[in-house]
Design a protein around this motif. Structure first.
Motif, PDB file in Angstrom:
ATOM      1  N   PRO A 155       0.843  -1.193   0.000  1.00 45.45           N
ATOM      2  CA  PRO A 155       0.000   0.000   0.000  1.00 45.45           C
ATOM      3  C   PRO A 155       0.883   1.250   0.000  1.00 45.45           C
ATOM      4  CG  PRO A 155       0.128  -0.917   2.203  1.00 45.45           C
ATOM      5  CD  PRO A 155       0.831  -1.893   1.298  1.00 45.45           C
ATOM      6  N   VAL A 156       0.408   2.301  -0.610  1.00 43.86           N
ATOM      7  CA  VAL A 156       1.085   3.580  -0.443  1.00 43.86           C
ATOM      8  C   VAL A 156       1.066   3.889   1.053  1.00 43.86           C
ATOM      9  CG1 VAL A 156       0.921   6.059  -0.870  1.00 43.86           C
ATOM     10  CG2 VAL A 156       0.548   4.441  -2.741  1.00 43.86           C
ATOM     11  N   PHE A 157       2.200   4.248   1.597  1.00 45.53           N
ATOM     12  CA  PHE A 157       2.366   4.374   3.048  1.00 45.53           C
ATOM     13  C   PHE A 157       1.210   5.134   3.701  1.00 45.53           C
ATOM     14  CE2 PHE A 157       6.854   4.139   1.501  1.00 45.53           C
ATOM     15  CZ  PHE A 157       7.169   2.922   2.081  1.00 45.53           C
ATOM     16  N   GLY A 158       0.465   4.448   4.560  1.00 49.15           N
ATOM     17  CA  GLY A 158      -0.592   5.082   5.343  1.00 49.15           C
ATOM     18  C   GLY A 158      -1.932   5.229   4.651  1.00 49.15           C
ATOM     19  N   MET A 159      -1.999   5.012   3.336  1.00 42.64           N
ATOM     20  CA  MET A 159      -3.253   5.251   2.638  1.00 42.64           C
ATOM     21  C   MET A 159      -4.327   4.233   3.015  1.00 42.64           C
ATOM     22  SD  MET A 159      -3.371   8.044   0.951  1.00 42.64           S
ATOM     23  CE  MET A 159      -4.772   7.786  -0.148  1.00 42.64           C
ATOM     24  N   ALA A 182      -9.713  -6.724 -17.370  1.00 43.14           N
ATOM     25  CA  ALA A 182      -9.165  -8.071 -17.202  1.00 43.14           C
ATOM     26  C   ALA A 182      -8.283  -8.198 -15.962  1.00 43.14           C
ATOM     27  CB  ALA A 182      -8.366  -8.467 -18.449  1.00 43.14           C
ATOM     28  N   GLN A 183      -7.870  -7.075 -15.376  1.00 45.49           N
ATOM     29  CA  GLN A 183      -7.010  -7.101 -14.187  1.00 45.49           C
ATOM     30  C   GLN A 183      -7.796  -6.958 -12.886  1.00 45.49           C
ATOM     31  OE1 GLN A 183      -4.506  -3.812 -15.410  1.00 45.49           O
ATOM     32  NE2 GLN A 183      -2.933  -5.190 -16.218  1.00 45.49           N
ATOM     33  N   ARG A 184      -9.120  -7.038 -12.967  1.00 41.10           N
ATOM     34  CA  ARG A 184      -9.966  -6.812 -11.797  1.00 41.10           C
ATOM     35  C   ARG A 184      -9.638  -7.766 -10.648  1.00 41.10           C
ATOM     36  NH1 ARG A 184     -14.575  -4.296 -10.433  1.00 41.10           N
ATOM     37  NH2 ARG A 184     -14.902  -3.539 -12.562  1.00 41.10           N
ATOM     38  N   GLU A 185      -9.624  -9.056 -10.922  1.00 43.69           N
ATOM     39  CA  GLU A 185      -9.418 -10.039  -9.859  1.00 43.69           C
ATOM     40  C   GLU A 185      -8.096  -9.807  -9.143  1.00 43.69           C
ATOM     41  OE1 GLU A 185      -8.930 -14.905  -9.298  1.00 43.69           O
ATOM     42  OE2 GLU A 185      -9.691 -14.078 -11.182  1.00 43.69           O
ATOM     43  N   TRP A 186      -7.035  -9.549  -9.882  1.00 40.05           N
ATOM     44  CA  TRP A 186      -5.725  -9.304  -9.279  1.00 40.05           C
ATOM     45  C   TRP A 186      -5.739  -8.023  -8.449  1.00 40.05           C
ATOM     46  CZ3 TRP A 186      -3.467  -9.645 -14.850  1.00 40.05           C
ATOM     47  CH2 TRP A 186      -3.578 -10.955 -15.314  1.00 40.05           C
ATOM     48  N   SER A 187      -6.402  -7.004  -8.965  1.00 40.98           N
ATOM     49  CA  SER A 187      -6.427  -5.707  -8.288  1.00 40.98           C
ATOM     50  C   SER A 187      -7.196  -5.779  -6.973  1.00 40.98           C
ATOM     51  CB  SER A 187      -7.051  -4.653  -9.207  1.00 40.98           C
ATOM     52  OG  SER A 187      -6.331  -4.537 -10.417  1.00 40.98           O
ATOM     53  N   VAL A 188      -8.351  -6.425  -7.003  1.00 44.26           N
ATOM     54  CA  VAL A 188      -9.153  -6.563  -5.794  1.00 44.26           C
ATOM     55  C   VAL A 188      -8.427  -7.417  -4.761  1.00 44.26           C
ATOM     56  CG1 VAL A 188     -11.284  -7.573  -4.873  1.00 44.26           C
ATOM     57  CG2 VAL A 188     -11.357  -6.141  -6.937  1.00 44.26           C
ATOM     58  N   ARG A 189      -7.820  -8.507  -5.209  1.00 46.41           N
ATOM     59  CA  ARG A 189      -7.022  -9.351  -4.307  1.00 46.41           C
ATOM     60  C   ARG A 189      -5.948  -8.537  -3.618  1.00 46.41           C
ATOM     61  NH1 ARG A 189      -2.975 -11.929  -7.613  1.00 46.41           N
ATOM     62  NH2 ARG A 189      -1.851 -10.069  -6.933  1.00 46.41           N
ATOM     63  N   LYS A 192      -7.353  -6.092  -0.947  1.00 45.99           N
ATOM     64  CA  LYS A 192      -7.758  -6.833   0.252  1.00 45.99           C
ATOM     65  C   LYS A 192      -6.545  -7.273   1.056  1.00 45.99           C
ATOM     66  CE  LYS A 192     -12.143  -8.820  -1.382  1.00 45.99           C
ATOM     67  NZ  LYS A 192     -12.840 -10.084  -1.768  1.00 45.99           N
ATOM     68  N   ASN A 193      -5.556  -7.815   0.374  1.00 48.07           N
ATOM     69  CA  ASN A 193      -4.409  -8.407   1.067  1.00 48.07           C
ATOM     70  C   ASN A 193      -3.554  -7.381   1.798  1.00 48.07           C
ATOM     71  OD1 ASN A 193      -5.166 -10.940   0.247  1.00 48.07           O
ATOM     72  ND2 ASN A 193      -3.608 -11.146  -1.349  1.00 48.07           N
ATOM     73  N   VAL A 194      -3.590  -6.125   1.359  1.00 47.80           N
ATOM     74  CA  VAL A 194      -2.758  -5.111   2.030  1.00 47.80           C
ATOM     75  C   VAL A 194      -3.583  -4.199   2.926  1.00 47.80           C
ATOM     76  CG1 VAL A 194      -0.979  -5.185   0.257  1.00 47.80           C
ATOM     77  CG2 VAL A 194      -2.824  -3.503   0.057  1.00 47.80           C
ATOM     78  N   VAL A 198     -12.627  -2.163   2.867  1.00 48.44           N
ATOM     79  CA  VAL A 198     -13.818  -1.476   2.375  1.00 48.44           C
ATOM     80  C   VAL A 198     -14.449  -2.324   1.278  1.00 48.44           C
ATOM     81  CG1 VAL A 198     -12.900   0.805   2.941  1.00 48.44           C
ATOM     82  CG2 VAL A 198     -12.441  -0.184   0.676  1.00 48.44           C
ATOM     83  N   PRO A 199     -15.718  -2.072   0.909  1.00 50.62           N
ATOM     84  CA  PRO A 199     -16.320  -2.846  -0.176  1.00 50.62           C
ATOM     85  C   PRO A 199     -15.521  -2.724  -1.465  1.00 50.62           C
ATOM     86  CG  PRO A 199     -18.012  -1.667   1.037  1.00 50.62           C
ATOM     87  CD  PRO A 199     -16.693  -1.159   1.557  1.00 50.62           C
ATOM     88  N   LEU A 200     -15.278  -3.862  -2.114  1.00 49.39           N
ATOM     89  CA  LEU A 200     -14.452  -3.894  -3.326  1.00 49.39           C
ATOM     90  C   LEU A 200     -15.174  -4.622  -4.461  1.00 49.39           C
ATOM     91  CD1 LEU A 200     -11.017  -4.713  -1.630  1.00 49.39           C
ATOM     92  CD2 LEU A 200     -11.725  -2.511  -2.567  1.00 49.39           C
TER      93      LEU A 200
END
Length: 273
Positions: A155-159, A182-189, A192-194, A198-200
């Protein structure tokens, strides 16, 4: 956000010019400016190796035992981001405390608007520094796909903390990114992981869909970044939200209206018109 496929030199050159034009960096006297964009001599052109070294120093380049590069939380970049987040939190504390009811004609109440914040993804909420160093500042769609499929950006520090706090205070959170659908699944993952709690779902995360552009974008598949992002913000507003703050690392993330206040995150690595 997908970027035009430029050479390493072109990308760094664009970043340098952007920094000079906006006054965020100075590489010496007599540099090219917006008024004099074609250098007359080599002395007006920053040395590319030195530009890369300055970028690394700004991010506090930290190399792990396996050769991976990461930004330091003690870097000047992190310090600058924290200052922006402090100002944003101060502003949002007041903005989210205001009553959102609006009066219609003759003082009759109208539908309550819901406060929202909008954020870009790359280098606004997720830090691309490790990817940029892996590819030598030479973005390609193929290398981005490979990276996103297998790796979570930090994550960008603190965001993540700022976003979660704003959501807890009553702000609906929306992400608008130039990444492709096409990059949705990777982006949402990754989000969430970092720690973005919030709702994604698809109603909160907007990616660029050139194959099937949404009907609320008149420019369709040919939208510029400004048209795509401002048009999507207007769509969010049409759903009954008041966008109290819009966050982005590119000026094209922030232009076009539809939002009460903008917050520009630093990014000297690339420039997107």
């Amino acid at each position: 956000m997908p970027r035009p496929v430029l050479s390493r030199r072109a990308r760094l050159g664009a970043a340098t010019v952007a920094a000079l034009v906006t006054g965020t960096a100075v590489f010496g006297i007599g540099q090219a400016t917006a008024e004099h964009s074609v250098p007359r001599t080599d002395k007006e052109i920053p040395n590319l190796t030195q530009v890369q070294d300055r970028i690394k120093a700004y991010y506090g380049d930290t190399v792990t035992a396996d050769g991976e590069h990461y930004a330091s939380p003690h870097s000047n970049y992190a310090r600058q981001v924290r200052g922006i987040e402090t100002r944003a939190r101060s502003y949002l504390t007041k903005a989210l405390a205001k009553p959102a009811d609006r009066s219609g004609a003759h003082g009759k109440p109208v539908e309550r608007t819901r406060p929202a914040i909008v954020l870009d993804m790359d280098d606004t909420t997720l830090l691309t520094y490790n990817y940029e160093l892996q590819v030598g500042f030479h973005f390609t769609p193929e290398s981005q796909d490979k990276y996103l499929a297998s790796t979570d950006m930090d994550p960008v520090f603190g965001m993540n903390r700022l976003v979660n706090w704003a959501h807890d205070k009553g702000a609906e959170v929306f992400f608008i990114t130039g990444r492709k659908e096409a990059q949705r699944e990777w982006s949402v993952r990754n989000l969430k992981n970092v720690g973005y709690g919030v709702p994604l779902d698809r109603t909160h995360v907007f990616l660029k869909n050139k194959e099937n552009p949404p009907p609320y974008l008149p420019c369709g598949a040919d939208c510029s970044t400004v048209e795509y992002k401002s048009g999507t913000r207007r769509h969010i507003e049409s759903l009954g939200y008041d966008i109290v703050a819009n966050f982005g690392d590119q000026y094209s993330d922030l232009q076009g209206g539809a939002g009460n206040r903008t917050f520009k995150l630093p990014n000297p690595m690339y420039y997107l018109p």
